[in-house]
Design a protein around this motif. Structure first.
Motif, short mmCIF file in Angstrom:
data_model
loop_
_atom_site.label_atom_id
_atom_site.label_comp_id
_atom_site.label_asym_id
_atom_site.label_seq_id
_atom_site.Cartn_x
_atom_site.Cartn_y
_atom_site.Cartn_z
N GLY A 1 -35.33 11.07 -29.10
CA GLY A 1 -36.54 10.42 -28.61
C GLY A 1 -36.51 10.34 -27.10
N ASN A 2 -37.17 9.33 -26.53
CA ASN A 2 -37.20 9.08 -25.08
C ASN A 2 -37.76 10.28 -24.30
N PRO A 3 -38.98 10.73 -24.63
CA PRO A 3 -39.55 11.89 -23.92
C PRO A 3 -39.79 11.63 -22.44
N LEU A 4 -40.04 10.37 -22.06
CA LEU A 4 -40.28 10.07 -20.65
C LEU A 4 -39.08 10.46 -19.80
N LEU A 5 -37.91 10.06 -20.21
CA LEU A 5 -36.70 10.34 -19.44
C LEU A 5 -36.31 11.82 -19.54
N ILE A 6 -36.33 12.35 -20.77
CA ILE A 6 -35.84 13.72 -20.97
C ILE A 6 -36.75 14.74 -20.27
N PHE A 7 -38.06 14.63 -20.47
CA PHE A 7 -38.95 15.58 -19.80
C PHE A 7 -39.03 15.31 -18.30
N GLY A 8 -38.74 14.06 -17.90
CA GLY A 8 -38.63 13.78 -16.46
C GLY A 8 -37.47 14.56 -15.85
N LEU A 9 -36.33 14.59 -16.57
CA LEU A 9 -35.18 15.37 -16.11
C LEU A 9 -35.49 16.86 -16.12
N VAL A 10 -36.21 17.32 -17.15
CA VAL A 10 -36.58 18.74 -17.23
C VAL A 10 -37.44 19.14 -16.03
N LEU A 11 -38.43 18.29 -15.72
CA LEU A 11 -39.28 18.57 -14.56
C LEU A 11 -38.45 18.63 -13.27
N PHE A 12 -37.54 17.69 -13.11
CA PHE A 12 -36.70 17.64 -11.92
C PHE A 12 -35.82 18.88 -11.82
N MET A 13 -35.30 19.34 -12.95
CA MET A 13 -34.43 20.52 -12.95
C MET A 13 -35.21 21.79 -12.62
N TYR A 14 -36.45 21.89 -13.11
CA TYR A 14 -37.29 23.03 -12.74
C TYR A 14 -37.54 23.04 -11.23
N LEU A 15 -37.76 21.85 -10.66
CA LEU A 15 -37.97 21.74 -9.22
C LEU A 15 -36.73 22.21 -8.45
N ILE A 16 -35.56 21.79 -8.90
CA ILE A 16 -34.31 22.18 -8.25
C ILE A 16 -34.11 23.70 -8.33
N LEU A 17 -34.43 24.27 -9.48
CA LEU A 17 -34.27 25.72 -9.67
C LEU A 17 -35.26 26.51 -8.82
N ALA A 18 -36.45 25.94 -8.60
CA ALA A 18 -37.49 26.65 -7.84
C ALA A 18 -37.25 26.60 -6.33
N LEU A 19 -36.54 25.58 -5.87
CA LEU A 19 -36.34 25.41 -4.42
C LEU A 19 -35.67 26.62 -3.76
N PRO A 20 -34.58 27.19 -4.33
CA PRO A 20 -33.99 28.36 -3.67
C PRO A 20 -34.95 29.54 -3.55
N LEU A 21 -35.83 29.72 -4.53
CA LEU A 21 -36.81 30.80 -4.47
C LEU A 21 -37.81 30.55 -3.34
N SER A 22 -38.26 29.31 -3.23
CA SER A 22 -39.21 28.95 -2.18
C SER A 22 -38.59 29.08 -0.80
N LEU A 23 -37.42 28.48 -0.63
CA LEU A 23 -36.75 28.51 0.68
C LEU A 23 -36.29 29.92 1.03
N GLY A 24 -35.83 30.66 0.02
CA GLY A 24 -35.37 32.03 0.27
C GLY A 24 -36.49 32.94 0.74
N SER A 25 -37.66 32.83 0.13
CA SER A 25 -38.79 33.68 0.54
C SER A 25 -39.26 33.32 1.95
N LYS A 26 -39.23 32.03 2.28
CA LYS A 26 -39.61 31.61 3.63
C LYS A 26 -38.61 32.09 4.67
#
Length: 216
Positions: free
Chosen positions: A179-204
C-alpha cells in the motif's frame, strides 16, 4: 524510514533496468535518427515516401499501442520477441522518428553552398554528411535530442504494461504488497528526476562545448 529502506532495493533494481533499456534504445534511436534524417533529404521520391511514412506512422500513433502490438500481435505471425526486446525496438523506432526530423532540420539549416562545394570537389555523399554537414548541424541537434532522450527514459514506464520490471512496474508491485501509494510513487517520481538530470545536464554541456568549438 525503515519502510523506505525496505522498499528501496526493489526500486533501485527497477531503476537499473530502466537505465539499461534507455541506453540500448537510445543508441538505436540516435542511429535511426541520423540515417533516416539524412535519407529524408534525398531527391528520390520513393525513398522519401518510405521514410516519410515511417516517421508519420510512429509520430501519429500511440507508443502504448505500438508496444502492445509488438509484444502481443507479432507472435501471431510467427515473430516472437521478449518483452524487453519489444520495448527497446518500439521505443527506439518511436524516438528515432522524432529524432530524424530534428536531424533533418539541423542539416537543412546548414548553408547549401557547402553541399555544392563538396559536389564540385567530388566528395562522396557519406563524407560530405559525416565530415562537413553533421558536425555543423550538431549545435542545432544536441538540445532537442537531449529532450528526446529524456522522453525515452520516461517512456520506459510504458513497458510496465507488458510486465517489464522497470522502475514504474516495481513501484506498482510494491503498492500491491504494502500500500502507501503516496510515498512509493513519490519515490518513483523522485528517482525518475534523478535519472533524467544527467541527460539534461549532459546535453547542455555538449551544446556549450560545441558552441565554443564553433565560435573559436
Amino acid at each position: 524510514m525503515d519502510f523506505i529502506y525496505l522498499i528501496l532495493p526493489a526500486l533501485v533494481k527497477g531503476a537499473k533496468l530502466s537505465v539499461i533499456i534507455t541506453l540500448q534504445a537510445g543508441v538505436l534511436a540516435i542511429c535511426i535518427s541520423i540515417i533516416v534524417g539524412i535519407i529524408r533529404l534525398s531527391d528520390n521520391i520513393i525513398i522519401k515516401f518510405i521514410t516519410g511514412s515511417y516517421v508519420e506512422f510512429f509520430r501519429g500513433t500511440s507508443a502504448f499501442v505500438q508496444i502492445y502490438w509488438a509484444y502481443f500481435a507479432l507472435p501471431m505471425i510467427g515473430i516472437k520477441i521478449s518483452a524487453i526486446s519489444a520495448g527497446i525496438l518500439v521505443l527506439s523506432l518511436n524516438v528515432g522518428a522524432y529524432g530524424s526530423e530534428v536531424v533533418r532540420g539541423g542539416l537543412k539549416a546548414v548553408s547549401s553552398g557547402q553541399i555544392e562545394a563538396s559536389k564540385s570537389l567530388g566528395l562522396p555523399k557519406i563524407i560530405t554528411y559525416w565530415k562537413i554537414l553533421l558536425p555543423q548541424a550538431m549545435i542545432r541537434i544536441i538540445l532537442p535530442m537531449g529532450n528526446l532522450m529524456i522522453d525515452l527514459l520516461k517512456g520506459t514506464s510504458l513497458l510496465s504494461a507488458i510486465t517489464v520490471t522497470d522502475l514504474a512496474f516495481a513501484g506498482r508491485q510494491l503498492i500491491s504488497s504494502f500500500g502507501n501509494p503516496l510515498l512509493i510513487f513519490g519515490l518513483v517520481l523522485f528517482m525518475y528526476l534523478i535519472l533524467a538530470l544527467p541527460l539534461s545536464l549532459g546535453s547542455k554541456f555538449l551544446y556549450k562545448y560545441l558552441y565554443h568549438w564553433k565560435t573559436n
